[in-house]
Design an enzyme around this catalytic site. Structure first.
Site, PDB file in Angstrom:
ATOM      1  N   SER A  96       0.855  -1.191   0.000  1.00  0.00           N
ATOM      2  CA  SER A  96       0.000   0.000   0.000  1.00  0.00           C
ATOM      3  C   SER A  96       0.886   1.234   0.000  1.00  0.00           C
ATOM      4  O   SER A  96       1.830   1.316   0.767  1.00  0.00           O
ATOM      5  CB  SER A  96      -0.860   0.038   1.265  1.00  0.00           C
ATOM      6  OG  SER A  96      -1.547  -1.159   1.420  1.00  0.00           O
ATOM      7  N   MET A 145       0.551  -6.338   8.956  1.00  0.00           N
ATOM      8  CA  MET A 145       0.083  -7.709   8.716  1.00  0.00           C
ATOM      9  C   MET A 145       0.769  -8.397   7.539  1.00  0.00           C
ATOM     10  O   MET A 145       0.226  -9.346   6.970  1.00  0.00           O
ATOM     11  CB  MET A 145      -1.425  -7.697   8.453  1.00  0.00           C
ATOM     12  CG  MET A 145      -2.252  -7.034   9.529  1.00  0.00           C
ATOM     13  SD  MET A 145      -3.976  -6.956   9.013  1.00  0.00           S
ATOM     14  CE  MET A 145      -4.623  -5.722  10.134  1.00  0.00           C
ATOM     15  N   SER A 146       1.936  -7.918   7.158  1.00  0.00           N
ATOM     16  CA  SER A 146       2.643  -8.578   6.047  1.00  0.00           C
ATOM     17  C   SER A 146       4.142  -8.460   6.278  1.00  0.00           C
ATOM     18  O   SER A 146       4.580  -8.165   7.380  1.00  0.00           O
ATOM     19  CB  SER A 146       2.243  -7.941   4.711  1.00  0.00           C
ATOM     20  OG  SER A 146       2.653  -6.605   4.657  1.00  0.00           O
ATOM     21  N   HIS A 189      -9.945   0.567   7.066  1.00  0.00           N
ATOM     22  CA  HIS A 189      -9.148   0.268   5.866  1.00  0.00           C
ATOM     23  C   HIS A 189      -9.209   1.441   4.888  1.00  0.00           C
ATOM     24  O   HIS A 189      -8.224   1.743   4.202  1.00  0.00           O
ATOM     25  CB  HIS A 189      -9.681  -1.027   5.230  1.00  0.00           C
ATOM     26  CG  HIS A 189      -8.870  -1.523   4.073  1.00  0.00           C
ATOM     27  ND1 HIS A 189      -7.505  -1.718   4.141  1.00  0.00           N
ATOM     28  CD2 HIS A 189      -9.228  -1.861   2.809  1.00  0.00           C
ATOM     29  CE1 HIS A 189      -7.060  -2.153   2.970  1.00  0.00           C
ATOM     30  NE2 HIS A 189      -8.085  -2.248   2.146  1.00  0.00           N
ATOM     31  N   ALA A 195       2.129  -1.131   4.449  1.00  0.00           N
ATOM     32  CA  ALA A 195       1.559  -0.112   5.327  1.00  0.00           C
ATOM     33  C   ALA A 195       1.576  -0.656   6.750  1.00  0.00           C
ATOM     34  O   ALA A 195       1.508  -1.867   6.950  1.00  0.00           O
ATOM     35  CB  ALA A 195       0.124   0.182   4.913  1.00  0.00           C
ATOM     36  N   ASN A 224      -1.427   5.157   9.790  1.00  0.00           N
ATOM     37  CA  ASN A 224      -2.285   5.555  10.931  1.00  0.00           C
ATOM     38  C   ASN A 224      -1.465   5.362  12.192  1.00  0.00           C
ATOM     39  O   ASN A 224      -0.499   4.591  12.187  1.00  0.00           O
ATOM     40  CB  ASN A 224      -3.535   4.657  10.985  1.00  0.00           C
ATOM     41  CG  ASN A 224      -3.170   3.189  11.052  1.00  0.00           C
ATOM     42  OD1 ASN A 224      -2.824   2.578  10.021  1.00  0.00           O
ATOM     43  ND2 ASN A 224      -3.200   2.611  12.226  1.00  0.00           N
ATOM     44  N   TYR A 275      -3.891 -13.576   6.438  1.00  0.00           N
ATOM     45  CA  TYR A 275      -5.295 -13.386   6.853  1.00  0.00           C
ATOM     46  C   TYR A 275      -6.290 -13.697   5.738  1.00  0.00           C
ATOM     47  O   TYR A 275      -7.469 -13.881   5.987  1.00  0.00           O
ATOM     48  CB  TYR A 275      -5.537 -11.975   7.416  1.00  0.00           C
ATOM     49  CG  TYR A 275      -5.299 -10.827   6.461  1.00  0.00           C
ATOM     50  CD1 TYR A 275      -6.178 -10.552   5.424  1.00  0.00           C
ATOM     51  CD2 TYR A 275      -4.192 -10.008   6.607  1.00  0.00           C
ATOM     52  CE1 TYR A 275      -5.962  -9.505   4.548  1.00  0.00           C
ATOM     53  CE2 TYR A 275      -3.961  -8.948   5.750  1.00  0.00           C
ATOM     54  CZ  TYR A 275      -4.842  -8.707   4.723  1.00  0.00           C
ATOM     55  OH  TYR A 275      -4.615  -7.666   3.860  1.00  0.00           O
ATOM     56  N   GLU A 276      -5.801 -13.768   4.517  1.00  0.00           N
ATOM     57  CA  GLU A 276      -6.698 -14.133   3.420  1.00  0.00           C
ATOM     58  C   GLU A 276      -7.028 -15.628   3.446  1.00  0.00           C
ATOM     59  O   GLU A 276      -7.926 -16.071   2.733  1.00  0.00           O
ATOM     60  CB  GLU A 276      -6.052 -13.807   2.083  1.00  0.00           C
ATOM     61  CG  GLU A 276      -5.878 -12.324   1.825  1.00  0.00           C
ATOM     62  CD  GLU A 276      -5.132 -12.066   0.521  1.00  0.00           C
ATOM     63  OE1 GLU A 276      -5.756 -12.072  -0.533  1.00  0.00           O
ATOM     64  OE2 GLU A 276      -3.900 -11.877   0.579  1.00  0.00           O
ATOM     65  N   HIS A 304      -6.234  -4.770  -4.425  1.00  0.00           N
ATOM     66  CA  HIS A 304      -4.882  -5.294  -4.615  1.00  0.00           C
ATOM     67  C   HIS A 304      -4.819  -5.982  -5.974  1.00  0.00           C
ATOM     68  O   HIS A 304      -5.651  -6.830  -6.281  1.00  0.00           O
ATOM     69  CB  HIS A 304      -4.526  -6.318  -3.535  1.00  0.00           C
ATOM     70  CG  HIS A 304      -4.148  -5.698  -2.228  1.00  0.00           C
ATOM     71  ND1 HIS A 304      -3.025  -6.064  -1.523  1.00  0.00           N
ATOM     72  CD2 HIS A 304      -4.740  -4.728  -1.514  1.00  0.00           C
ATOM     73  CE1 HIS A 304      -2.961  -5.351  -0.417  1.00  0.00           C
ATOM     74  NE2 HIS A 304      -3.993  -4.526  -0.382  1.00  0.00           N
ATOM     75  N   HIS A 327      -1.545 -12.486   1.745  1.00  0.00           N
ATOM     76  CA  HIS A 327      -1.528 -12.296   3.196  1.00  0.00           C
ATOM     77  C   HIS A 327      -2.059 -13.539   3.879  1.00  0.00           C
ATOM     78  O   HIS A 327      -3.007 -14.171   3.404  1.00  0.00           O
ATOM     79  CB  HIS A 327      -2.415 -11.114   3.598  1.00  0.00           C
ATOM     80  CG  HIS A 327      -2.049  -9.822   2.939  1.00  0.00           C
ATOM     81  ND1 HIS A 327      -2.524  -9.471   1.694  1.00  0.00           N
ATOM     82  CD2 HIS A 327      -1.261  -8.810   3.350  1.00  0.00           C
ATOM     83  CE1 HIS A 327      -2.032  -8.285   1.360  1.00  0.00           C
ATOM     84  NE2 HIS A 327      -1.265  -7.858   2.347  1.00  0.00           N
TER      85      HIS A 327
HETATM   86  N1  HPA Z   1      -2.214  -2.463  12.376  1.00  0.00           N
HETATM   87  C1  HPA Z   1      -1.915  -3.499  11.580  1.00  0.00           C
HETATM   88  N2  HPA Z   1      -1.735  -3.379  10.271  1.00  0.00           N
HETATM   89  C2  HPA Z   1      -1.868  -2.162   9.720  1.00  0.00           C
HETATM   90  C3  HPA Z   1      -2.177  -1.035  10.492  1.00  0.00           C
HETATM   91  C4  HPA Z   1      -2.365  -1.197  11.901  1.00  0.00           C
HETATM   92  O1  HPA Z   1      -2.639  -0.244  12.653  1.00  0.00           O
HETATM   93  N3  HPA Z   1      -2.224   0.017   9.634  1.00  0.00           N
HETATM   94  C5  HPA Z   1      -1.959  -0.462   8.397  1.00  0.00           C
HETATM   95  N4  HPA Z   1      -1.726  -1.784   8.440  1.00  0.00           N
END
Ligand code: HPA
Length: 269
Positions: free
Chosen positions: A25, A206-207, A242, A108, A230, A80-81, A56, A78
């Site tokens: 991202s 998460m990656s 998201h 990200a 963030n 989580y997918e 994506h 990922h």
């Molecule tokens: N946590 C986990 N993964 C993320 C975040 C977060 O705050 N922001 C972007 N990817």
């Protein structure tokens, strides 16, 4: 299985690069700046997984950026997918077999370090992955690397030295830190973020970690850059979404792209 994939790609690509970039991202638009492209859709590549996250993309792009040959992964997989970690990291082993020596990982993350601000970039110096199973669990693939591997230099220190002044010049800041890997897909709770801070994390996402571990296993040098989209849960009085993450990533895009382009030029010399 690996060889079928590698042979398919080799038939389509003339100039094999030494550098791979995973477009996370905030860096997706680097794809538009790649010249003399050969684009291969994941769905056409034998044995390749397919990305399921909306927004994506799923393609390998071979070509050059300012004269530097690269392969870009536009869209990653990922945990989580629902993929097995072996699938998440399948492309990295393919890169190794194609002759890739350096992997630039981007993504990200949420900022945990209170000195960070939304939209910042952070150079990853090290990682925490206590809360996830190892991608190397199971029979060792001896053809790629040893069973037990040293992890004291996951993110190559020489490359970090090259990257720091580039980051400072382009963004006015040079954030570095430890990236904590969480499995997702939930964002973390405020308690988890406090715990991660105590453990020494500066950012959370998460990656990246499974890919970096597999890259180190097979001897590919890694560079990690994350976009702080963030501040992590509980730091600011805001709900994480998201949509906001994507919006901030888009705003950071032009700096992010510039940093990676200059880095590519430097490491190519
Ligand atoms: N946590 C986990 N993964 C993320 C975040 C977060 O705050 N922001 C972007 N990817």
């Amino acid at each position: 299985m690996f060889l079928e994939t590698v042979n398919f790609i080799k038939e389509k690509v003339n100039n094999m690069p030494k550098i791979a970039v995973i477009l996370g991202s905030g860096l997706g638009s680097l794809a538009d700046d790649i010249e003399n492209k050969t684009v291969i859709s994941y769905k056409d590549i034998p044995n390749f997984p397919i990305s399921t996250v909306p927004g994506h993309k799923g393609e390998l792009i071979f070509g050059n950026v300012n004269g530097v040959e690269i392969v870009a992964m536009n869209g990653r997989f990922h945990y989580y997918e629902g993929y097995d970690l072996k699938d998440v990291t399948y492309p990295i082993r393919i890169f190794k077999l194609l002759g890739i020596e350096t992997l630039i990982l981007t993504n990200a993350a949420g900022g945990i370090n209170l000195n960070f601000e939304k939209g910042d970039l952070m150079i990853i110096e090290d990682q925490l992955s206590f809360f996830a199973e190892s991608v190397l669990r199971g029979p060792n693939l001896d053809e790629f690397g040893d069973r037990f591997i040293d992890m004291s230099n996951v993110y190559d220190k020489d490359y970090i030295k090259i990257l720091k002044p580039i980051m400072k010049k382009i963004t006015g800041k040079c954030n570095t830190g430890v990236y904590a890997y969480m499995k997702g897909p939930t964002y973390e709770t405020p308690a988890e973020i406090r715990a991660l801070r105590t453990l020494g994390a500066d950012a959370v996402g998460m990656s990246m970690v499974p890919e970096a571990v597999v890259a180190r296993h097979c001897g590919i040098k890694c560079i990690g850059i994350t976009c702080i989209t963030n501040m992590a849960a509980g730091i600011k009085n805001e709900v994480l979404s998201h949509e906001d993450v994507k919006e901030t990533a888009v705003k950071a895009e032009s700096n992010f792209k510039q940093v990676v382009k200059e880095l590519l030029e430097k490491i190519n010399n």
